[in-house]
Structure formats: C-alpha cells, structure tokens
Design an enzyme around this catalytic site. Structure first.
Site, PDB file in Angstrom:
ATOM      1  N   LEU A 135       0.811  -1.234   0.000  1.00 54.94           N
ATOM      2  CA  LEU A 135       0.000   0.000   0.000  1.00 54.94           C
ATOM      3  C   LEU A 135       0.832   1.265   0.000  1.00 54.94           C
ATOM      4  O   LEU A 135       0.446   2.285   0.589  1.00 54.94           O
ATOM      5  CB  LEU A 135      -0.954  -0.005   1.206  1.00 54.94           C
ATOM      6  CG  LEU A 135      -2.031  -1.097   1.151  1.00 54.94           C
ATOM      7  CD1 LEU A 135      -2.739  -1.199   2.485  1.00 54.94           C
ATOM      8  CD2 LEU A 135      -3.026  -0.818   0.040  1.00 54.94           C
ATOM      9  N   CYS A 177      -6.754  -5.572   2.029  1.00 53.04           N
ATOM     10  CA  CYS A 177      -5.448  -5.750   1.399  1.00 53.04           C
ATOM     11  C   CYS A 177      -4.645  -6.798   2.158  1.00 53.04           C
ATOM     12  O   CYS A 177      -4.524  -6.722   3.374  1.00 53.04           O
ATOM     13  CB  CYS A 177      -4.664  -4.449   1.360  1.00 53.04           C
ATOM     14  SG  CYS A 177      -3.039  -4.683   0.635  1.00 53.04           S
ATOM     15  N   GLY A 196      -7.445  -5.054 -13.871  1.00 51.80           N
ATOM     16  CA  GLY A 196      -6.334  -4.693 -12.997  1.00 51.80           C
ATOM     17  C   GLY A 196      -5.003  -5.111 -13.564  1.00 51.80           C
ATOM     18  O   GLY A 196      -4.447  -4.441 -14.436  1.00 51.80           O
TER      19      GLY A 196
END
Lengths: 305, 269
Positions: free
Chosen positions: A75, A132, A267
């Site tokens: 992240l 995540c 993605g």
C-alpha cells in the site's frame, strides 16, 4: 446493431462497465499516453491512507508457475496531505469517473481520510479497501472481521453522501454474511474480490521471490474464485457488484455480468496490455452482437442455472 | 531522476535481424521508428514477448544502439520470457512500450567519461557510447565471467576499443572489472572521471563503494522485477540511500546517481 454499454448504479451512470482495479492504475495519469480512457466507465485509484506509507521491502512482484502474478507493494502511497497537495491535480476528472480507494488500520483511519476527501470536488465516490493482504495490521485481519467491516462502513457512511463500494477479501469461509453486513451498514456496492494471499519460492536458492515473503495473487488464475464469490454475494445482496479477479478479455467480462456483476474491474492485465480496456470493450460488444443483446445491462445476472 | 522524459507509446516493431552472440546472449534489431527516434541512452522498452498472458508480465530491456528507425535489444536468456524472445524470427512483430525511464546525463566538457559494464549491462552503454561525439575521449570497460560468456562480438569490442576483464583470464585482463578500473584510473591518471555503469548488483555495489571512497561521480542503471513500467504499480522499488523510502526504477530510474540509492551490498531485488 448498436450495443448500449452504459450501466447505472444508483445516481451514477457509467458509460461502460469497465473500471480500473485499485493499485494497478496509480492515480490515473500514469497511463495517459497509453490507455484510451473513453473505454473506461471510471477509475479506482491507488489506495490512499492517512499517513504516507513507504511500502514493503522489494522484490515486490513476481510471476507464478501457474500463471498470474503476486505483488506485495504494501500500500505504498503518499498519504492524504501530499495527495491533496499534488496528486489530486493529476486525477483524470475530465476524462472519466474517479473513485478514490481508501485504506486504513482502524475505523478512525478511514474516517480521517474520507473527511479530507469530501472537499475534493467532482469525485464519484469511494472504494473502501478493507481487505489488502499486504499490511500486517488491519488489512486482511480488519476486513476478516464482520464487526470491523460494519463499523468502517457505518462511520464512513455517516460522513458522506457519495457512492461507497466496499472491497472484500476472498478469504472468508462464507462471503454472504460479510457482504450483507457491508450493505446493511450502508455500502452502495461491493467490490469482489481483492487478491488471494499467495507466495512463490525459488527451490534452487531456497528463497522466497518476494521481500515480504507472501503477497496478493492476481491475474487469470483468480477468475474462478472471483466468479464464485460474485455469484454467492449476488444471491444475498441487491446492491451492484464490482467484479475484480482475472479479467483479461471480453468473454471474462461477460461471464462476470452473467454471474451478477454490474461493473468490472480490469487490474493486472493493464501491466501486460495498457490498451486492454478498449480491447475488452470491443470483445464485449462483439459478444452482444453475436447474441442479439442490445445492452450490457440485460446480461447482468443472466446466468441460467 | 536524470533527464526525466515523459511521453511513451506502444509500438509494434518489426524484427529485422536476430543473432546469437554467445551461449545465452542474443542481439536483436527492431524497426520501431517512433520509439527509436525518441530514445535516449539509459532508457528502456517494456516488451511483451508473445500474445496472450503466459508469461504475464512484460520484460524491461535496455535500449541498445539506435540507428535511425531501428534499435538494438541485446538480451540474456534468463527464463521463459527471454527464451521466447530468442526464438523470434526476422519479420515477426514485437510489442513494446517505450521509451521509458530516465536517461544518463551527458558528460560535461571537462569530465572524462568511463563506461563500466558487467556482462549484459553493456547494452545501454553501447548506446551512450554512440551518443558521444568522436572528439570526446572515453574509456570503455567490460567485465565478463569468461570469453564464452561474451555479450558483444569481437568486432564490436575492437571497433569501440573496449577493454575487457574476465574472471578466468580467458579474455583480456584477469580479474574483475573493478580491478581493471582501478588499474586504468591509476595508470592513466585520468582527470575528472565520471563513471557510467550497468551490470550485476554486486558489481554496482562495489563500484558505489569505490566511487565514494575516491569521490568519483557515478551513474548506475538498475534492473529489478517490474510490473507496469510507468510508475503506477510501484513494484520496482529500490531503497533510497538516506533510508527515507524507495525510488521506483521505472520512473525515477533506471539510471540513478549511485550516491542516492542503497544497493544493499549487491542484493538487488
């Protein structure tokens, strides 16, 4: 024959059902030389946290022998302050709908970010990343907890009238109760699925291929898992589902519409093919022409069981 | 971070030549006018090795010498992806995104450029060599494991006056390329050297130490596992020397001022 590509979700109309998956398209300007935004209904940005995050130690990406890739970016992002200072100006607001992905380690992290983002004009909505796999605190464990998902969505809902999708992990034993909990707490949509936890090693060197050892598995091998989760969730919730997981061509995309998804995230495929949105859209239209379907919307949930 | 250039395109190049230089080293010439004409030495192309998604990712390859509308890609067959590339034939298409990343900064008038390549790391330096006018003196060094692992032809070695070192002494100086560099620097008493380098992590890490000790500016081109190639996915991270986070090789690099990156004793990602 003209195929109507629009899909509607509450007050929002997307000109196509294709969105970019969070983390694969940056803040929307990185691919501007390469991708035709007119094929996209919207983008979902890289997840934004309150504090900046440097991310995980490299290597952060590897291929797997069974296809697809594993990433452990961790992240990495500039944090809300710098985002509002600079990156916000890179958002392709004139070209497509923009959904900002938000991540945090606690309920408060989410609300602090969304509070600040409410001042950014012309944003279509938020995607809350409660799933995540690449952060130690929060992330998967936070999203794995139905109470935590409820609390995050409820608190963010209280702050905004904007569209909220909640991105869930595929790692629940049962997806339906968490999906229902997110909707009950005020989610306008669900994004299914985040990556699967995976790892790859080199037997010769006896080393993991990723600095973080495990990461998030994405790409074509995920499609059957994502289809199942979309299908299961679609049986219990009546909000739109944004499908994400292994879409690389138009038929993959159609399969997700049939299974019950309203929007489709592309993605990892963007890394291999930055023009994928245009290609996928054309392939979807060809499917519709072949089957005499005049609107993508007519395909949603059209699976014959 | 040096001469950062934006504007990249997807171009389908046509292979006009492909030949094997040594065991696993291949030299491919591709006609791709838009990329070729906009490339600067140090930049790379992100290559899709075949149709479909096996392998899934593109392969970042340094741009070698450019000649008008063509560019040379010299590559080492490391795994499945480069193996597919090596089997391509003249006339086949090759899908590339480029030019990507940063370029080497050109030497200033009073600087003496030294190119230091390790193995396949020679590729961007060949292009840089071509971009310096003939009146500029330079020193070109190449470190090899042994003659049979050569990354350029003997013709090219001669034409460019490349000094070679080999670990086993089978060609050129016996020893590693840092030892060769030390010998050349000391024997020739070069004034104001500036080093441009590309090669294995361990060589670059040793070079960085060496240059910091001798206070020589050095630019290194790095290779790490990469995803998108355009700064979106943040896969290709390399730690900053000051410990404050990471640079992205695709966007901030691949060429870095060696003093700014932590080469982690050669354990590159």
């Amino acid at each position: 024959m003209i195929v109507n590509a629009n899909v509607r979700m509450g007050d929002i109309e997307l000109r196509t059902p294709l969105l970019t998956g969070s983390g694969t398209f940056g803040y929307g300007s990185e691919f501007e030389d390469l991708t035709d935004y007119s094929a996209l209904g919207g983008i979902v940005t890289k997840s934004l946290s309150f504090e900046p995050r440097a991310g995980n130690p490299p290597p952060r990406i590897c291929e797997t022998s069974s296809g697809g890739i594993i990433n452990s970016i961790g992240l990495a992002n500039v944090g809300i302050e710098e985002f509002l200072g600079s990156k916000v100006n890179e958002l392709p607001l004139d070209k497509t709908e923009v959904f900002l992905s938000v991540v945090g380690d606690s309920v408060e992290d989410f609300t602090k970010v969304v509070e600040r983002l409410e001042d950014v004009e012309r944003i279509a909505g938020y995607e809350l990343n409660v799933s995540c796999p690449n952060v130690k605190r929060g992330g998967l464990s936070l999203g794995g907890d139905r109470e935590a998902v409820t609390a995050i969505v409820r608190e963010v809902r209280a702050l905004t009238k904007r569209f909220i999708s909640v991105k869930l992990t595929p790692h629940y034993t049962l997806i339906a109760p968490v999906a229902q909990a997110a909707v009950d707490a005020g989610a306008d949509a669900l994004t299914l699925i985040n990556t699967l936890v995976g790892m790859e090693i080199n037997a010769e060197t006896r080393k993991p291929l990723l600095g973080n050892i495990t990461g998030g598995y994405s790409g074509p091998p995920l499609k059957p898992v994502a289809l199942a989760k979309v299908w299961q969730a679609a049986q219990v919730v009546d909000v739109p589902i944004w499908a994400s997981g292994g879409i690389v061509n138009g038929i993959d995309a159609i399969e997700f519409l049939l299974t019950g998804a309203t929007a489709l995230q592309v993605g990892s495929v963007l890394f291999a093919d930055p023009k994928a949105p245009t290609r996928i859209l054309n392939e979807m239209i060809q499917y519709c022409e072949r089957h005499n379907v005049d609107s993508f919307t007519d395909l949603i949930g059209g699976l014959r069981t | 971070m040096v001469n950062k250039i934006k504007m990249s395109i997807i171009e389908k190049g046509i292979i006009t030549d492909i030949k094997q230089i040594s065991g696993d080293i291949w030299d491919m010439t591709v006609a791709a006018s838009q990329i070729a004409r906009n490339s600067k030495p140090g930049q790379f192309v992100h290559v899709k090795v075949n149709n479909g998604f096996k392998p899934f990712l593109r392969r970042p390859l340094s741009i070698g010498p450019v000649n008008g509308d063509t560019l040379r890609l010299i590559f080492l067959v490391k795994g499945g992806g480069t193996q597919i590339l090596a089997k391509k034939n003249v006339g086949e298409e090759i899908d590339m995104i480029g030019p990507l990343g940063s370029a080497f900064r050109m030497p200033k008038k009073d600087e003496f450029p030294i190119f230091m390549a390790g193995g396949i790391g020679i590729v961007p330096l060949l292009f840089l060599d071509d971009c310096l006018t003939n009146d500029i003196q330079r020193l070109f060094l190449l470190g090899l494991r042994s003659r049979s692992f050569s990354t350029v032809s003997d013709d090219e070695l001669n034409k460019r006056s490349i000094y070679v070192s080999s670990d086993d002494g089978s060609i050129g100086f016996k020893g590693n390329v840092i030892e060769l560099l030390t010998e050349q620097l000391d024997n020739n008493k070069l004034i104001n050297p500036i080093i441009y380098s590309c090669g294995p992590g361990i060589m670059l890490a040793k070079l960085k130490e060496f240059c910091e000790m001798r206070q020589i500016p050095a630019y290194v081109s790095l290779e790490v596992p990469m995803g998108c190639g355009v700064g979106a996915c943040q896969s290709c991270a390399v730690p900053k020397a000051d410990g404050d986070g990471y640079y992205l090789v695709c966007q901030d690099g691949p060429v870095f001022d060696a003093s700014l990156v932590n080469l982690n004793h050669g354990e590159l990602p």
